[in-house]
Write a protein that holds these residues in place. Structure first.
Motif, PDB file in Angstrom:
ATOM      1  N   LEU A 228       0.835  -1.202   0.000  1.00 51.99           N
ATOM      2  CA  LEU A 228       0.000   0.000   0.000  1.00 51.99           C
ATOM      3  C   LEU A 228       0.871   1.254   0.000  1.00 51.99           C
ATOM      4  N   ASP A 229       1.990   1.187   0.729  1.00 51.27           N
ATOM      5  CA  ASP A 229       2.923   2.309   0.757  1.00 51.27           C
ATOM      6  C   ASP A 229       3.535   2.544  -0.622  1.00 51.27           C
ATOM      7  N   MET A 230       3.889   1.460  -1.312  1.00 51.91           N
ATOM      8  CA  MET A 230       4.457   1.595  -2.655  1.00 51.91           C
ATOM      9  C   MET A 230       3.444   2.226  -3.611  1.00 51.91           C
ATOM     10  N   ILE A 231       2.206   1.787  -3.544  1.00 51.26           N
ATOM     11  CA  ILE A 231       1.164   2.346  -4.411  1.00 51.26           C
ATOM     12  C   ILE A 231       0.990   3.831  -4.134  1.00 51.26           C
ATOM     13  N   THR A 232       1.030   4.201  -2.854  1.00 51.73           N
ATOM     14  CA  THR A 232       0.933   5.617  -2.485  1.00 51.73           C
ATOM     15  C   THR A 232       2.106   6.410  -3.066  1.00 51.73           C
TER      16      THR A 232
ATOM     17  N   LEU B 219      -7.315   2.470  -5.398  1.00 54.07           N
ATOM     18  CA  LEU B 219      -6.807   1.104  -5.437  1.00 54.07           C
ATOM     19  C   LEU B 219      -6.479   0.616  -4.032  1.00 54.07           C
ATOM     20  N   ASN B 220      -5.838   1.461  -3.235  1.00 51.65           N
ATOM     21  CA  ASN B 220      -5.527   1.088  -1.854  1.00 51.65           C
ATOM     22  C   ASN B 220      -6.790   0.825  -1.048  1.00 51.65           C
ATOM     23  N   ASN B 221      -7.810   1.639  -1.275  1.00 48.59           N
ATOM     24  CA  ASN B 221      -9.083   1.448  -0.571  1.00 48.59           C
ATOM     25  C   ASN B 221      -9.717   0.109  -0.928  1.00 48.59           C
ATOM     26  N   THR B 222      -9.633  -0.249  -2.209  1.00 52.30           N
ATOM     27  CA  THR B 222     -10.191  -1.527  -2.664  1.00 52.30           C
ATOM     28  C   THR B 222      -9.463  -2.694  -2.020  1.00 52.30           C
ATOM     29  N   ILE B 223      -8.131  -2.629  -2.010  1.00 59.06           N
ATOM     30  CA  ILE B 223      -7.334  -3.702  -1.405  1.00 59.06           C
ATOM     31  C   ILE B 223      -7.645  -3.824   0.081  1.00 59.06           C
ATOM     32  N   ALA B 224      -7.693  -2.691   0.777  1.00 62.50           N
ATOM     33  CA  ALA B 224      -7.952  -2.707   2.216  1.00 62.50           C
ATOM     34  C   ALA B 224      -9.346  -3.253   2.521  1.00 62.50           C
TER      35      ALA B 224
ATOM     36  N   ASN C 215     -11.179  -5.312   0.585  1.00 55.93           N
ATOM     37  CA  ASN C 215     -11.223  -6.741   0.273  1.00 55.93           C
ATOM     38  C   ASN C 215     -10.479  -7.571   1.325  1.00 55.93           C
ATOM     39  N   LEU C 216      -9.392  -7.013   1.845  1.00 56.35           N
ATOM     40  CA  LEU C 216      -8.664  -7.688   2.915  1.00 56.35           C
ATOM     41  C   LEU C 216      -9.533  -7.817   4.155  1.00 56.35           C
ATOM     42  N   LYS C 217     -10.222  -6.759   4.518  1.00 58.49           N
ATOM     43  CA  LYS C 217     -11.085  -6.784   5.702  1.00 58.49           C
ATOM     44  C   LYS C 217     -12.181  -7.834   5.563  1.00 58.49           C
ATOM     45  N   GLN C 218     -12.776  -7.913   4.377  1.00 53.24           N
ATOM     46  CA  GLN C 218     -13.814  -8.913   4.138  1.00 53.24           C
ATOM     47  C   GLN C 218     -13.245 -10.326   4.219  1.00 53.24           C
ATOM     48  N   PHE C 219     -12.037 -10.490   3.693  1.00 51.42           N
ATOM     49  CA  PHE C 219     -11.428 -11.816   3.734  1.00 51.42           C
ATOM     50  C   PHE C 219     -11.083 -12.210   5.164  1.00 51.42           C
TER      51      PHE C 219
ATOM     52  N   TYR D  71       2.641  -8.347  -5.820  1.00 49.70           N
ATOM     53  CA  TYR D  71       2.048  -7.266  -5.030  1.00 49.70           C
ATOM     54  C   TYR D  71       1.534  -6.213  -6.011  1.00 49.70           C
ATOM     55  N   GLY D  72       1.107  -5.075  -5.496  1.00 54.54           N
ATOM     56  CA  GLY D  72       0.547  -4.069  -6.392  1.00 54.54           C
ATOM     57  C   GLY D  72      -0.921  -4.305  -6.629  1.00 54.54           C
ATOM     58  N   SER D  73      -1.402  -3.973  -7.810  1.00 51.83           N
ATOM     59  CA  SER D  73      -2.831  -4.040  -8.102  1.00 51.83           C
ATOM     60  C   SER D  73      -3.352  -5.471  -8.131  1.00 51.83           C
ATOM     61  N   ARG D  74      -2.479  -6.458  -8.279  1.00 51.42           N
ATOM     62  CA  ARG D  74      -2.909  -7.853  -8.261  1.00 51.42           C
ATOM     63  C   ARG D  74      -3.640  -8.202  -6.960  1.00 51.42           C
ATOM     64  N   LEU D  75      -3.308  -7.501  -5.885  1.00 51.55           N
ATOM     65  CA  LEU D  75      -3.946  -7.767  -4.590  1.00 51.55           C
ATOM     66  C   LEU D  75      -5.433  -7.432  -4.583  1.00 51.55           C
ATOM     67  N   SER D  76      -5.871  -6.587  -5.513  1.00 50.79           N
ATOM     68  CA  SER D  76      -7.286  -6.224  -5.528  1.00 50.79           C
ATOM     69  C   SER D  76      -8.174  -7.424  -5.837  1.00 50.79           C
ATOM     70  N   ASP D  77      -7.619  -8.430  -6.544  1.00 54.19           N
ATOM     71  CA  ASP D  77      -8.375  -9.647  -6.865  1.00 54.19           C
ATOM     72  C   ASP D  77      -7.941 -10.852  -6.040  1.00 54.19           C
ATOM     73  N   ALA D  78      -6.846 -10.735  -5.323  1.00 54.50           N
ATOM     74  CA  ALA D  78      -6.256 -11.897  -4.663  1.00 54.50           C
ATOM     75  C   ALA D  78      -7.179 -12.549  -3.642  1.00 54.50           C
ATOM     76  N   PHE D  79      -7.918 -11.739  -2.907  1.00 56.77           N
ATOM     77  CA  PHE D  79      -8.702 -12.307  -1.810  1.00 56.77           C
ATOM     78  C   PHE D  79      -9.919 -13.076  -2.314  1.00 56.77           C
ATOM     79  N   ILE D  80     -10.388 -12.752  -3.505  1.00 55.20           N
ATOM     80  CA  ILE D  80     -11.440 -13.549  -4.142  1.00 55.20           C
ATOM     81  C   ILE D  80     -10.879 -14.936  -4.458  1.00 55.20           C
ATOM     82  N   TYR D  81      -9.654 -14.941  -4.979  1.00 55.22           N
ATOM     83  CA  TYR D  81      -8.996 -16.211  -5.285  1.00 55.22           C
ATOM     84  C   TYR D  81      -8.755 -17.015  -4.008  1.00 55.22           C
TER      85      TYR D  81
END
Length: 263
Positions: free
Chosen positions: A112-116, A131-136, A138-142, A245-255
């Protein structure tokens, strides 16, 4: 603009970089998702996402061996590296060409720091924050999904000849922890070589994971492992979701949710 990258190097930029060379596959994908396709001019042969970049961008080598002459001809404004993916020698050689940003990713917070930072460097603050908001989110839901699941002991293989696993101090190990998968090699560091015959002695292993990258494990390797370990459950996993890492994390938790159903 003056800022420090993730290994503490000071970067001085006189303007927003418009010509980018990326030496890290997951970061190349991130640049595309930040809307920077037109600014990317150089990539590695391992930058497979988005797929059309191989036809539209200059390939300058791999992640461990690069063609400095090709990079110089491109006249980049900035080169993007990673502490693990690229060698110190590569970073130093690139610094003689133009400013270099080096990422260092062990945790999702690092990501998230790198994306920022990319949002700041390339004037993409809004889309980076989204993008960071989406990752965060999705992580919370997972985390809610996984909290009542049992912890399973695993071994995560990344290579054969020699057999190698992901251990402590890696992004893969961090994601295993988030998945409530206890890494049986967490007492070792980085990517140690292992004797798979000894896996037979570990009766506590619940699952063995064979990654799709960097070594392309297949069903054949599953049978090979099972023949050694007395049929310990062994499955193939998408290595990009565990190591990119990076934007790939936005879909990772679904996987990861779907993966849990296979255990």
């Amino acid at each position: 603009m003056i800022l420090k990258d993730q290994i503490g190097n000071t970067i001085k930029l006189n303007s927003i970089p418009k010509r980018i060379v990326s030496l890290v596959p997951s970061q190349t994908e991130l640049l595309f998702d930040l809307g920077l396709e037109d600014s990317v001019i150089g990539i590695t042969k391992f930058c497979v996402h988005p797929i059309h970049f191989k036809k539209t961008k200059q390939v300058v080598g791999g992640t461990k061996q690069i063609n400095l002459d090709k990079i110089k001809v491109l006249n980049p404004d900035i080169i993007l590296c990673n502490k693990e993916e690229n060698t110190e020698a590569i970073v130093k050689a690139c610094q003689d060409i133009c400013p270099v940003h080096v990422s260092d990713i062990i945790t999702i917070d690092d990501c998230l720091d790198m994306i920022t930072q990319y949002g700041q460097i390339f004037e993409k603050k809004v889309v980076a924050q989204q993008l960071n908001n989406t990752i965060a989110s999705n992580l919370k839901q997972f985390q809610e999904f996984i909290k009542d699941k049992p912890t399973l002991k695993v071994a995560y293989f990344i290579w054969k000849k020699p057999w190698m696993v992901a251990a402590n101090g890696t992004f893969i190990n961090h994601l295993l922890q988030i998945n409530k998968l206890e890494n049986s090699y967490a007492n070792q560091n980085r990517y140690p070589e292992v004797d798979i015959v000894k896996l037979k002695e570990d009766n506590n292993l619940d699952v063995i994971l064979l990654s799709s990258e960097p070594y392309p494990f297949t069903e054949t390797h599953i049978q090979e492992i099972k023949s050694i370990t007395n049929q310990t459950k062994t499955i193939l996993v998408d290595g990009e979701y565990f190591s990119w890492y990076g934007s790939r994390l936005s879909d990772a938790f679904i996987y990861f949710k779907k993966l849990r159903d296979q255990f």
